[in-house]
Design an enzyme around this catalytic site. Structure first.
Site, PDB file in Angstrom:
ATOM      1  N   THR A  14       0.826  -1.220   0.000  1.00 55.09           N
ATOM      2  CA  THR A  14       0.000   0.000   0.000  1.00 55.09           C
ATOM      3  C   THR A  14       0.853   1.259   0.000  1.00 55.09           C
ATOM      4  OG1 THR A  14      -1.857  -1.049   1.087  1.00 55.09           O
ATOM      5  CG2 THR A  14      -1.645   1.307   1.410  1.00 55.09           C
ATOM      6  N   SER A  56       1.572  -7.340  -1.408  1.00 53.24           N
ATOM      7  CA  SER A  56       2.184  -8.461  -0.678  1.00 53.24           C
ATOM      8  C   SER A  56       1.298  -9.702  -0.660  1.00 53.24           C
ATOM      9  CB  SER A  56       2.588  -8.057   0.740  1.00 53.24           C
ATOM     10  OG  SER A  56       1.481  -8.017   1.594  1.00 53.24           O
ATOM     11  N   THR A  87       1.489  -4.693   4.068  1.00 42.54           N
ATOM     12  CA  THR A  87       1.257  -5.127   5.440  1.00 42.54           C
ATOM     13  C   THR A  87       0.621  -6.511   5.527  1.00 42.54           C
ATOM     14  OG1 THR A  87      -0.904  -4.048   5.496  1.00 42.54           O
ATOM     15  CG2 THR A  87       0.975  -2.760   6.277  1.00 42.54           C
ATOM     16  N   ASP A  88      -0.087  -6.928   4.461  1.00 47.97           N
ATOM     17  CA  ASP A  88      -0.908  -8.138   4.581  1.00 47.97           C
ATOM     18  C   ASP A  88      -0.087  -9.396   4.888  1.00 47.97           C
ATOM     19  OD1 ASP A  88      -3.110  -6.578   4.169  1.00 47.97           O
ATOM     20  OD2 ASP A  88      -3.372  -7.131   2.070  1.00 47.97           O
TER      21      ASP A  88
HETATM   22  N1  ASP Z   1      -2.712  -5.307   0.141  1.00 48.76           N
HETATM   23  C1  ASP Z   1      -1.637  -4.487   0.656  1.00 48.76           C
HETATM   24  C2  ASP Z   1      -0.373  -5.325   0.679  1.00 48.76           C
HETATM   25  O1  ASP Z   1      -0.207  -6.132   1.545  1.00 48.76           O
HETATM   26  C3  ASP Z   1      -1.974  -3.988   2.015  1.00 48.76           C
HETATM   27  C4  ASP Z   1      -0.950  -3.071   2.643  1.00 48.76           C
HETATM   28  O2  ASP Z   1       0.172  -2.936   2.237  1.00 48.76           O
HETATM   29  O3  ASP Z   1      -1.327  -2.464   3.685  1.00 48.76           O
HETATM   30  O4  ASP Z   1       0.447  -5.198  -0.205  1.00 48.76           O
END
Ligand code: ASP
Length: 336
Positions: A14, A56, A87-88
């Protein structure tokens, strides 16, 4: 004193995402992201690599190996490493790097954000700044996640919230430090930072054939037969402190067959906090002393996945797998 040198390894997430009408997707590069936080220049000299630019959700064990290779290639030239990551699945990557780059005296920090860098209310700027700050600090070491003002050991992180800025929790282990503005606060008794100049142990193989199976009422034990073709190890999330249904003996038969066929079974709990103890209830006893069954104790499922892939990537000898598995690495387990 010469400026410290940090390598920023940008992988997407993100933090790097923009919206083009079909949903957020990573497009911004490491240098573009760093330019949004001019204060980074006051902390260190930054260099960049961009092995991938992905959500991710698409991060796989082969990508963990690729990131570990970037760290290995540049290890002697930098004082620390910051990995920008979605973050995922950050908790999986942080755990995997803890095993692939073992005992690193130099800090390897993962961070990202809940809102893209381009969002006016983003958490990206502070997370990036505080991660670089932590990576520049003499007392930092090993793999960690710096997010929302908290420093969490790389084997203890879990994404606990999908929207709030304090997305990560440290599971069954205290946070290593807090970052308050531009001050790092380390609690008394936090793991030591003594440095001997030793290089870490680098590893470059993983066995991806590992699956997590969560027990639910009436789940059929025949699932183990279906998994045989595709998996070498099952991480079984049992009920409570270690309950596996015992009503007709079929689970015990299926699980014992699985390990007797040379495959690995890791027993853990689906309860997020405080860990496993197979010795407490009769419904767990049969599995406590069976060869080939490994106990997750208080480890996170994310760390169990990464550690099992890592251990099976190094050896197929069950005794050696168990030795690697039970060795505490980057504070991943506190044996009972
Ligand atoms: N879908 C995103 C990822 O994991 C979520 C994030 O980065 O907060 O790449």
């Amino acid at each position: 004193m010469s400026k410290r040198r940090v390598l920023l390894i940008a992988t997407g997430g993100t933090i790097a995402s923009t919206e083009d009408g079909s949903g957020l997707a990573p497009t911004m590069t490491g240098p573009e992201l760093a330019r949004q936080v001019p204060l980074l220049d006051t902390l260190c000299e930054l260099d960049f690599v961009q092995p991938m630019n992905i959500d991710s959700t698409n991060m796989r064990p082969r990508d963990w190996l690729c990131i570990a290779r970037e760290v290995r290639r540049a290890y002697d030239d930098y004082d620390g490493f910051v990995i920008l990551h979605g973050t995922d699945t950050m908790a999986y990557t942080a755990a995997a790097l803890s095993y692939l780059v073992r005992d690193s005296e130099k800090p390897i920090v993962l961070t990202g954000s809940q809102q893209p860098m381009a969002n006016p209310f983003t958490d990206a700027k502070l997370n990036l700044y505080q991660s670089v700050l932590y990576a520049c600090d003499e007392a930092s070491r090993d793999v960690s996640v710096v997010f929302g003002g908290k420093v969490i050991c790389g084997t203890r992180a879990r994404k606990q919230r999908t929207m709030s800025f304090n997305a990560f929790t440290s599971m069954n282990y205290p946070s290593l430090a807090y970052v308050r503005g531009s001050r790092i606060v380390r609690p008394a008794g936090a793991p030591g930072s003594e440095k001997s100049g030793a290089r870490p142990c680098f590893y470059d193989s993983l066995d991806e054939r590992v699956i997590v199976l969560k027990l639910t009422p009436e789940l059929r034990p025949s699932i183990f037969d279906l998994l045989r073709a595709d998996y070498d190890a099952v991480i079984l999330e049992t009920f409570g402190i270690g309950g596996i249904p015992a009503y007709d003996g079929s689970y015990q038969r299926a699980i014992f067959d699985w390990v007797d066929s040379g495959r690995t079974l890791v027993v853990t709990t689906q309860v997020p906090e405080e860990g496993l103890d197979l010795g407490v209830y009769e419904v767990g006893h049969a599995y406590a002393e069976k060869d080939g069954i490994l106990k997750g104790d208080d480890m996170t499922t994310e760390a169990l996945v990464a550690k099992t892939m890592w251990a099976l990537g190094q050896t197929r000898d069950p005794a050696e797998v168990a030795r690697l598995f039970y060795e505490p690495i980057n504070h991943d387990r506190m044996p009972r």
